[in-house]
Design an enzyme around this catalytic site. Structure first.
Site, PDB file in Angstrom:
ATOM      1  N   ASP A 258       0.813  -1.076  -0.039  1.00 25.77           N
ATOM      2  CA  ASP A 258       0.080   0.054  -0.115  1.00 25.77           C
ATOM      3  C   ASP A 258       0.842   1.186  -0.067  1.00 25.77           C
ATOM      4  O   ASP A 258       0.770   2.036   0.689  1.00 25.77           O
ATOM      5  CB  ASP A 258      -1.045   0.057   1.219  1.00 25.77           C
ATOM      6  CG  ASP A 258      -2.099   0.967   1.028  1.00 25.77           C
ATOM      7  OD1 ASP A 258      -2.339   1.314   0.053  1.00 25.77           O
ATOM      8  OD2 ASP A 258      -2.720   1.389   2.013  1.00 25.77           O
ATOM      9  N   ASP A 297      -2.996  -4.098  -5.652  1.00 25.81           N
ATOM     10  CA  ASP A 297      -2.323  -2.656  -5.785  1.00 25.81           C
ATOM     11  C   ASP A 297      -0.695  -2.947  -6.002  1.00 25.81           C
ATOM     12  O   ASP A 297      -0.141  -1.669  -6.483  1.00 25.81           O
ATOM     13  CB  ASP A 297      -2.233  -1.963  -4.612  1.00 25.81           C
ATOM     14  CG  ASP A 297      -3.878  -1.430  -4.316  1.00 25.81           C
ATOM     15  OD1 ASP A 297      -4.699  -1.814  -4.997  1.00 25.81           O
ATOM     16  OD2 ASP A 297      -3.859  -0.960  -2.932  1.00 25.81           O
ATOM     17  N   ASP A 453     -11.535   0.758   4.703  1.00 25.29           N
ATOM     18  CA  ASP A 453     -10.478   1.276   3.864  1.00 25.29           C
ATOM     19  C   ASP A 453      -9.084   1.825   4.361  1.00 25.29           C
ATOM     20  O   ASP A 453      -8.061   1.807   3.879  1.00 25.29           O
ATOM     21  CB  ASP A 453     -10.712   2.018   2.701  1.00 25.29           C
ATOM     22  CG  ASP A 453     -11.826   1.474   1.637  1.00 25.29           C
ATOM     23  OD1 ASP A 453     -11.512   0.054   1.221  1.00 25.29           O
ATOM     24  OD2 ASP A 453     -12.477   2.036   1.214  1.00 25.29           O
TER      25      ASP A 453
END
Length: 480
Positions: A258, A297, A453
């Site tokens: 992330d 991601d 999130d």
């Protein structure tokens, strides 16, 4: 932005068969160890030679009464509930803890000719901490047509010590001959656990979350938060296998995880640590059927690792290694390398280059819209274009779409960019997991609806990956 808390162990249910006959092919895998939980004692397990076998607090305690010349001179064994099918693959798994660190052995063998007919024979290093061991093997043919009785053994004998080993959760199951089509619904997902714990106190909300989310097939996320990764993966995949369903897993532990948003930052310390982690993850799946989303991601966010001292090229090399590890150690897993979403890497040729470096050739295909809100039609068009661009160099690579939260599409946006993706208001559950008639290979719920999130949007105090019943209800109702 998608860290998820550790899950409780999934309970495997032992299924006993009455006769020693070849198992009938079925969608659900039969449990071939009749008593592997030891909740009611150690019935069915023999104590052989210098072994003492007793029940101890819900586990099987195997004590070598004295030092012996060979491991099998202090041994326990149990006959399987059905014979093995030669040439088929099986998974033996168990928890073991020693009174001291040493190396006992385990076998799966034909009873009458064990030395010549061992389908599995291996040692395993126990310590004073319990851990899960898992071995995948191919069954050998018996010495003759009448030699059908098979036994699982644990051999604790040693010339150097008279030690004790505790065993639990012993499981032996065959890999299904055909790939399950039904998707596994875990009773240990975040929403399912919340429903179970709040059924009486918040009945109306619990019923809504149960019906709308918890009873749907949702991916289970795996990262460094599991102390025993092999146990966590094996419990989950084994439960799916016993139910005759397809397990759904996310591998989420890459270094600089992330990197762009940092809400779920962390991951393995470096490439070597990640290689060890993804190898354990893949081996815990073994020969069993599964779907794996590889590192949400990571490809799209690779340029961001420069902000935290990393090199995007290292990111791609780590992913390439991961695809190779999964291909070698989990050959029946359909692996989808995550490719972000349709609004992230808008230059599709650039994305294709990145996916190539990250090992797309070693995978089933790629995933899109994980933890995002883009419309399914929009994502389908984007995915089809990427698939066509990949084809000349990498072959046909299908894609899958996360539809878990895109029922109202993307948030229109405001002056705060992260509002587009970080717990935005007025979002809604998307279409339930299903195989569409065209476009994507499958629509899945990869992100767990109700999991935050990050500390943002309509959940400013809820950490990434933590389940919020309020977020879940907002998605069910389509409003805050």
């Amino acid at each position: 932005m998608r860290f998820i808390a550790a899950k409780a162990a999934v309970v495997l249910t032992a299924v006993a068969a009455a006769l020693l006959t070849a198992p009938t092919p079925a969608s659900a895998a039969a449990q071939l160890v009749a008593n592997g939980r030891f909740d009611g004692g150690v019935a069915g397990w023999k104590q052989i030679d210098q072994a003492e076998v007793t029940a101890d607090a819900g586990r099987m305690k195997v004590r070598a009464k004295t030092r012996v010349n060979d491991p099998w001179n202090a041994m326990t064994a149990t006959n399987t509930t059905a014979t093995l099918t030669p040439g088929r693959t099986y998974t033996l798994s168990f928890d073991a803890q020693g009174s001291e660190a040493f190396t006992p052995a385990t076998t799966v063998q034909y009873l009458r000719t064990p030395g010549q007919n061992q389908s599995l024979a291996t040692t395993f290093p126990v310590t004073t901490t319990s851990r899960r061991f898992l071995y995948t093997f191919t069954a050998k043919s018996p010495a003759d047509a009448s030699d059908l009785t098979v036994e699982v053994t644990f051999q604790v004998g040693s010339k150097d010590r008279a030690a004790t080993v505790w065993f639990d959760n012993v499981s032996l199951m065959e890999t299904q001959a055909t790939r399950p089509t039904g998707l596994f619904v875990s009773g240990e997902s975040n929403p399912a656990v919340w429903v179970r714990n709040n059924w009486d106190a918040q009945r109306a909300k619990a019923e809504a979350i149960n019906n709308g989310i918890a009873t749907k097939p949702i991916f289970m996320w795996f990262g460094g938060w599991f102390g025993d990764l092999t146990k966590a993966v094996d419990d989950y995949v084994g439960a799916a296998q016993a139910a005759g369903k397809l397990p759904l897993l996310v591998a989420y532990n890459i270094p600089y995880r992330d990197a762009c948003a940092t809400h779920s930052n962390g991951g393995a310390a470096d490439a070597a640590a990640y290689h060890a982690w993804i190898t354990a993850f893949a081996r815990a799946i073994g020969s069993r059927h599964a779907v794996v989303i590889l590192e949400p991601d990571a490809v799209a966010a690779a340029p961001c690792v420069t902000q935290v001292g990393g090199d995007p090229e290292d990111q791609y090399r780590i992913l390439l290694d991961a695809t190779q590890v999964l291909k070698a150690n989990a050959p029946n897993a359909w692996v989808y390398l995550d490719a972000g979403n349709s609004g992230w890497v808008t230059n599709k040729n650039d994305l294709v280059t990145r996916l190539g470096k990250a090992g797309i050739a070693n995978t089933r295909g790629f995933s899109l819209n994980v933890s995002n809100y883009k419309w399914t039609d929009q994502t389908t068009t984007y995915g089809t274009d990427v698939k066509n661009l990949l084809a000349p160099a990498h072959g046909n690579k299908p894609f899958v779409i996360d539809t878990s939260r895109n029922g109202n599409g993307p948030y229109p946006g405001d002056s705060t960019p992260e509002d587009d993706w970080c717990n935005p208001p007025n979002r809604k559950l998307g279409a339930a997991p299903a195989k569409p008639a065209a476009g994507a290979e499958y629509h899945y719920w990869v992100k767990v609806p109700g999991d935050s999130d990050g500390r943002c949007g309509i959940a400013p105090t809820t950490p990434a990956g933590q389940f919020s019943p309020d977020l879940a209800m907002a998605l069910i109702n389509g409003n805050p």
